[in-house]
Design an enzyme around this catalytic site. Structure first.
Site, PDB file in Angstrom:
ATOM      1  N   LYS A   1       0.930  -1.220   0.138  1.00 15.37           N
ATOM      2  CA  LYS A   1       0.092   0.036   0.089  1.00 15.37           C
ATOM      3  C   LYS A   1       0.955   1.446  -0.120  1.00 15.37           C
ATOM      4  O   LYS A   1       2.131   1.392   0.373  1.00 15.37           O
ATOM      5  CB  LYS A   1      -0.773  -0.016   1.257  1.00 15.37           C
ATOM      6  CG  LYS A   1      -2.044  -1.122   1.434  1.00 15.37           C
ATOM      7  CD  LYS A   1      -2.679  -0.851   2.699  1.00 15.37           C
ATOM      8  CE  LYS A   1      -3.874  -1.952   2.746  1.00 15.37           C
ATOM      9  NZ  LYS A   1      -4.992  -1.779   1.945  1.00 15.37           N
TER      10      LYS A   1
ATOM     11  N   ARG B   1     -10.203 -11.637   1.503  1.00 17.24           N
ATOM     12  CA  ARG B   1     -11.274 -12.541   1.219  1.00 17.24           C
ATOM     13  C   ARG B   1     -10.561 -14.002   1.346  1.00 17.24           C
ATOM     14  O   ARG B   1     -11.071 -14.942   1.155  1.00 17.24           O
ATOM     15  CB  ARG B   1     -11.660 -12.139  -0.360  1.00 17.24           C
ATOM     16  CG  ARG B   1     -10.400 -11.988  -1.285  1.00 17.24           C
ATOM     17  CD  ARG B   1     -10.658 -11.390  -2.414  1.00 17.24           C
ATOM     18  NE  ARG B   1     -10.805  -9.855  -2.207  1.00 17.24           N
ATOM     19  CZ  ARG B   1     -11.372  -8.941  -3.185  1.00 17.24           C
ATOM     20  NH1 ARG B   1     -11.379  -9.251  -4.421  1.00 17.24           N
ATOM     21  NH2 ARG B   1     -11.222  -7.644  -2.764  1.00 17.24           N
TER      22      ARG B   1
END
Length: 433
Positions: A205, A279
């Site tokens: 990120k 996920r």
């Protein structure tokens, strides 16, 4: 009067405003929460140690406003704001006040867990805090803090692939609250994403704002806090909480873009973006959730930046295959003011995650950014066979700047109260599904 050196007067807005169908919440309750929070903060500024709060015709909302409004994470500061304890003025609505305190303390527990720095709130520390809280409020509880060896036995290859990038060992937290008179009643199963720090992994990120990713375990924090609150309220139903806990870090052992991993149900997943890691944890946890003959499976996760783009901090996005579940979640949110909004689980999105070069599924949609919250939900759906499942994407409601007036700036702990209210409604709805 001599017994009150200071009196704070607040306005409650329009009388008996009730449910606003445009806003999807009860305006009276929101007004009371806000007014009481503002009043209590005023008392804190005056450095008065104890405040008696008028029930304002809704003692539960008043208590929520007081307890939520005064909360601030100051564990690690030497200079703290003066402590103010709020209590009910008069004896009208004692039980409702107590209930409001419990609801608010539940949300504050989630705020505490989310706000705490990632070097303090590690996977193991998170599990220990929840175990200690749960055992202190109710004896009908079981807590299993599962180690890496257990996770390997369970063949949770997707979860492990994320965890292996960090030296911090993963934990799979499993909590059981048996509140139902019948131990064999089908439980409500809550599943929460527990990434205690999310750097993005090899798909790193940007550094700006990355510190907020200490709250990427917001799903685990809200569902576990909701269960602690349900246990405190002695709700008459069985609840199981599952939280896969780990860090997502870049290292020579970390997932690499293009790697293929195998989930618990045997499906293979191409990890095209290592920052779509939540996920992967949830895939394995959702598979495991099917072992309990659940009445409903509800998972929460700070899953996608796309959810924040879609709804901002107004409401939690709910993706569900069950209108029955949706109805209960929605009704609960009107009362709590911590709103939910239904999002689509179309086959349209499923196609975008199943069209994958190397594996059964890709962990990002093939049109990458389009409908990112929806493709993430479609990915999770590939690990669900249960008839009543809801996925709550809470990325947009993770933190509060000034949007919710009765919460100070910081991690929000939303939508804990909505989950508790939802569980309460489920314990009253005897419909077996």
């Amino acid at each position: 009067r001599a017994d009150f050196p200071s009196v704070v007067v607040v306005g409650l807005g329009k009388k008996a405003a009730g449910v606003n169908n445009q806003e999807n919440w009860n305006e009276d309750k929101e007004n009371i929460r806000t007014a009481v929070a503002v009043g209590c903060r005023q008392v804190q500024d005056l450095e008065v140690p104890c405040v008696e709060v008028d029930p304002c015709g809704d003692a539960q909302s008043a208590a929520e406003g007081a307890v939520l409004g005064l909360y601030e994470y100051s564990e690690l500061k030497q200079k703290k704001k003066p402590v103010v304890t709020a209590q009910l003025h008069g004896s009208d609505g004692k039980e409702a006040w107590q209930k409001g305190v419990m609801f608010a303390e539940g949300q504050n527990l989630a705020r505490y867990l989310m706000e705490a720095p990632a070097n303090y709130m590690t996977p193991m520390k998170f599990a220990e805090v929840i175990e200690q809280k749960l055992r202190s409020v109710n004896s009908n509880v079981k807590v299993h803090i599962r180690s890496k060896a257990w996770i390997e036995e369970q063949q949770m290859g997707a979860f492990l692939s994320v965890a292996k990038g960090s030296d911090e060992p993963p934990v799979f937290l499993e909590i059981h609250y048996s509140g139902s008179a019948n131990a064999n009643d089908s439980p409500l199963v809550f599943v929460g994403k527990g990434v205690t720090f999310d750097s993005g992994g090899i798909s790193l990120k940007p550094s700006s704002g990355m510190d907020a990713m200490r709250a990427d375990m917001g799903g685990a924090a809200t569902v576990c806090s909701a269960i602690v609150t349900a246990a405190t309220l002695n709700l008459p139903l069985n609840i199981i909480g599952l939280a896969p806990l780990c860090e997502n870090m870049p290292s020579s052992r970390a997932n690499k873009p293009g790697d293929v991993v195998r989930a618990k149900n045997g499906k293979t997943i191409q990890v095209d973006n290592t920052d779509a890691e939540g996920r992967l944890l949830l895939a394995d946890a959702l598979c495991y959730a099917h072992n309990f003959n659940a009445r409903a499976i509800v998972n929460a996760a700070t899953l996608t930046g796309a959810m924040d783009v879609a709804l901002g901090s107004a409401a939690t996005g709910v993706f569900t295959n069950s209108s029955w579940l949706w109805t209960h979640l929605y009704a609960a949110s009107i009362l709590t003011g911590d709103r939910v909004w239904r999002m689509p689980l179309f086959e349209h999105y499923t196609k975008q995650v199943t069209d994958c070069p190397l594996a059964d599924l890709s962990n990002v949609g093939k049109y990458s950014r389009a409908g990112g919250a929806c493709t993430a939900a479609a990915f999770l759906k590939e690990f669900v066979t249960a008839a009543n499942w809801a996925h709550l994407d809470i990325a947009g409601v993770m933190s509060n700047k000034d949007e919710v007036p009765y919460l100070r700036k910081g991690m929000a702990g939303r939508p804990t109260r909505t989950l508790v209210e939802f569980a309460t409604r489920l314990s009253q709805d005897k419909q077996s599904v």
